[in-house]
Design an enzyme around this catalytic site. Structure first.
Site, PDB file in Angstrom:
ATOM      1  N   ARG A  49       0.835  -1.207   0.000  1.00 57.50           N
ATOM      2  CA  ARG A  49       0.000   0.000   0.000  1.00 57.50           C
ATOM      3  C   ARG A  49       0.876   1.266   0.000  1.00 57.50           C
ATOM      4  O   ARG A  49       0.560   2.250  -0.666  1.00 57.50           O
ATOM      5  CB  ARG A  49      -0.937  -0.014   1.211  1.00 57.50           C
ATOM      6  CG  ARG A  49      -1.889   1.157   1.240  1.00 57.50           C
ATOM      7  CD  ARG A  49      -3.026   0.957   2.262  1.00 57.50           C
ATOM      8  NE  ARG A  49      -3.796   2.182   2.381  1.00 57.50           N
ATOM      9  CZ  ARG A  49      -3.787   2.968   3.461  1.00 57.50           C
ATOM     10  NH1 ARG A  49      -3.101   2.637   4.534  1.00 57.50           N
ATOM     11  NH2 ARG A  49      -4.492   4.088   3.476  1.00 57.50           N
ATOM     12  N   HIS A  70       0.564   4.110  -2.824  1.00 55.22           N
ATOM     13  CA  HIS A  70       0.204   5.511  -2.518  1.00 55.22           C
ATOM     14  C   HIS A  70       1.341   6.479  -2.830  1.00 55.22           C
ATOM     15  O   HIS A  70       1.110   7.624  -3.211  1.00 55.22           O
ATOM     16  CB  HIS A  70      -0.232   5.638  -1.057  1.00 55.22           C
ATOM     17  CG  HIS A  70      -1.646   5.224  -0.835  1.00 55.22           C
ATOM     18  ND1 HIS A  70      -2.471   5.789   0.099  1.00 55.22           N
ATOM     19  CD2 HIS A  70      -2.406   4.288  -1.464  1.00 55.22           C
ATOM     20  CE1 HIS A  70      -3.670   5.219   0.055  1.00 55.22           C
ATOM     21  NE2 HIS A  70      -3.649   4.296  -0.879  1.00 55.22           N
ATOM     22  N   HIS A  81      -6.146  -5.723  -3.458  1.00 57.87           N
ATOM     23  CA  HIS A  81      -7.072  -5.964  -2.344  1.00 57.87           C
ATOM     24  C   HIS A  81      -7.282  -7.447  -2.053  1.00 57.87           C
ATOM     25  O   HIS A  81      -8.079  -7.798  -1.191  1.00 57.87           O
ATOM     26  CB  HIS A  81      -8.403  -5.236  -2.599  1.00 57.87           C
ATOM     27  CG  HIS A  81      -8.269  -3.750  -2.449  1.00 57.87           C
ATOM     28  ND1 HIS A  81      -9.263  -2.859  -2.767  1.00 57.87           N
ATOM     29  CD2 HIS A  81      -7.233  -2.999  -2.009  1.00 57.87           C
ATOM     30  CE1 HIS A  81      -8.846  -1.620  -2.531  1.00 57.87           C
ATOM     31  NE2 HIS A  81      -7.612  -1.670  -2.078  1.00 57.87           N
ATOM     32  N   TRP A 105     -10.468  -8.601   2.587  1.00 56.71           N
ATOM     33  CA  TRP A 105     -11.238  -8.919   1.380  1.00 56.71           C
ATOM     34  C   TRP A 105     -11.270 -10.423   1.112  1.00 56.71           C
ATOM     35  O   TRP A 105     -12.129 -10.901   0.401  1.00 56.71           O
ATOM     36  CB  TRP A 105     -10.618  -8.231   0.166  1.00 56.71           C
ATOM     37  CG  TRP A 105     -10.708  -6.742   0.132  1.00 56.71           C
ATOM     38  CD1 TRP A 105     -11.701  -6.004  -0.469  1.00 56.71           C
ATOM     39  CD2 TRP A 105      -9.781  -5.789   0.659  1.00 56.71           C
ATOM     40  NE1 TRP A 105     -11.437  -4.659  -0.329  1.00 56.71           N
ATOM     41  CE2 TRP A 105     -10.264  -4.501   0.357  1.00 56.71           C
ATOM     42  CE3 TRP A 105      -8.578  -5.900   1.379  1.00 56.71           C
ATOM     43  CZ2 TRP A 105      -9.597  -3.326   0.732  1.00 56.71           C
ATOM     44  CZ3 TRP A 105      -7.912  -4.729   1.752  1.00 56.71           C
ATOM     45  CH2 TRP A 105      -8.420  -3.469   1.433  1.00 56.71           C
TER      46      TRP A 105
END
Ligand code: HEM
Ligand SMILES: *[C@@H]1O[C@H](CO)[C@@H](O)[C@H](O)[C@H]1NC(C)=O
Length: 367
Positions: free
Chosen positions: A119, A123, A251, A267
């Site tokens: 992540r 980002h 995810h 998820w």
């Protein structure tokens, strides 16, 4: 400070000369204020006007002849020389240090820092805007995710932990923040049984003024394909198929935390393994709005979740055909993800002649 770390080279003259030149570059870079801009082809330019203090300091410190100033091309070429002078072996050793730390610190979340590092890499890279030709165009290039200003973007809540996880490794090696954060994403994917991701060095640390504006990263409460395209196609330059594979494989690992995003839960049932499970579950489970006091999210399976933005992959007809394809064909899914993720990490970065590298996993090196 990296300017001085460069002097730690132990070998002969060539390296020492290179180190000296690099230190000058580092001083100039550190004192220049937002002198980097982008050219019309979307790559970064260096504006050769470090502050008077900077150029003075570099000359005084390093004994540069007064006639020799650090011009833009020299700066860029020296950085390229610096990167290519380092072997694949050097970056493999950084890879190994990150992978080993993930193994050692297995008490985070579901047992791995892998997901949060992925992540962070996303980002750090996903702030890129291909229509912005100013110094604040974002992406991984300038390493601005190291600053509190970027970490305080509400979309980045929780990522300071990932940056802190990597800091001891950064201090041990000579690597820019952007290179380290993207490499850590590669390590996360590969060490969680994902595909090989091609990667190359070349990002530099630029001043805080280069921090991109907030609100470039996607809003999880949006539930339409066109919203997702407004981020991934218009700003980042991805195709429909690439967006689907990026979001679905991304995810397939990790989870949402109420303390970060307000959303809650994983998820998939295998949040520390890179798989195509997200696509299978999106199609097979009956997803219903969760009855709770938190933000609107979907519940399915036993304790699994989907964000509104995830549901858009099923609601949008063009996206759905790819969801079906990837649910059926894991190998295709992993191959496409590998290409799309490498592209994501390189948005807005110009590498010159530096060639992509592929790293071995810790397991592969044990034989
Ligand atoms: C529409 C696009 C996307 C939206 C709206 C979105 C939103 C979110 C949100 C809200 C979280 C929860 C953060 C938390 O509470 O800790 C999250 C986590 C995560 N996202 Fe995304 N994301 C998107 C695309 C992606 C992409 C492209 C990737 C990577 C390829 C990715 C990888 C991850 C990972 C690995 C986590 C788990 C982090 C952890 O376990 O700490 N996401 N995302
Ligand atoms: C939602 O949760 C509340 C409080 O727990 C409960 O009273 C209500 O019946 C639930 N609604 C549905 C549709 O399940």
């Amino acid at each position: 400070m990296s300017a001085f770390k460069a002097f730690n080279f132990t070998a002969g003259n060539t390296q020492r000369l290179l180190a000296t030149a690099l230190a000058a570059v580092a001083v100039a870079t550190a004192t220049a204020t937002a002198t980097a801009t982008a050219n019309s082809s979307g790559n970064w330019n260096f504006n050769p006007s470090p502050s008077p203090k900077g150029s003075h300091a570099s000359k005084a410190l390093l004994g540069f002849a007064a006639s020799k100033s650090v011009d833009a091309d020299a700066l860029k070429n020296t950085l390229e020389a610096k990167q290519s002078a380092k072997s694949q072996e050097y970056y493999q050793s950084i890879y190994n240090a990150i992978a080993q730390k993930i193994q050692d610190e297995d008490d985070h979340d579901d047992g791995s820092f892998g997901p949060i590092l992925v992540r962070l890499a996303w980002h750090n890279s996903g702030s890129y805007n291909q229509h912005d030709f100013s110094a604040t165009r974002g992406g991984s290039y300038a390493g601005t995710m190291r600053f509190e200003r970027e970490q305080k973007d509400p979309a980045n809540a929780g990522l300071t932990l990932a940056a802190q996880f990597l800091e001891p490794i950064r201090q041990k090696f000579d690597i820019s923040h952007g290179d380290l954060y993207t490499l850590a994403g590669v390590v996360g994917i590969q060490e969680m049984s994902g595909p090989k991701i091609k990667w190359r060095p070349g990002r530099v640390d630029l001043p805080e003024e280069s921090t991109p504006p907030y609100e470039r990263l996607p809003d999880a409460s949006q539930e339409t394909g066109d919203y997702i395209r407004s981020v991934f196609a218009d700003r980042l330059g991805f195709t429909d198929k690439e967006m689907v594979v990026l979001i679905g494989v991304g995810h397939g690992i990790g989870r949402c935390h109420t303390s970060n995003s307000g959303f809650d839960g994983p998820w998939t049932y295998s949040p520390t393994m890179v798989t195509n499970e997200f696509f299978k579950l999106l199609l097979s489970e009956e997803w219903k709005i969760r009855n709770w006091s938190g933000p609107r999210q979907y519940a399915g399976g036993s304790g699994l979740m989907m964000l509104p933005a995830d549901m858009a992959l099923k609601k949008d007809g063009k996206f759905k055909q790819y969801v079906e394809e990837y649910a059926k064909d894991e190998e295709k899914c992993m191959n496409d993800f590998s290409v799309a993720f490498a592209k994501l990490l390189e948005r807005g970065v110009s590498f010159g002649d530096i060639k992509p590298m592929t790293f071995k996993t810790l397991d592969e090196q044990e034989e």
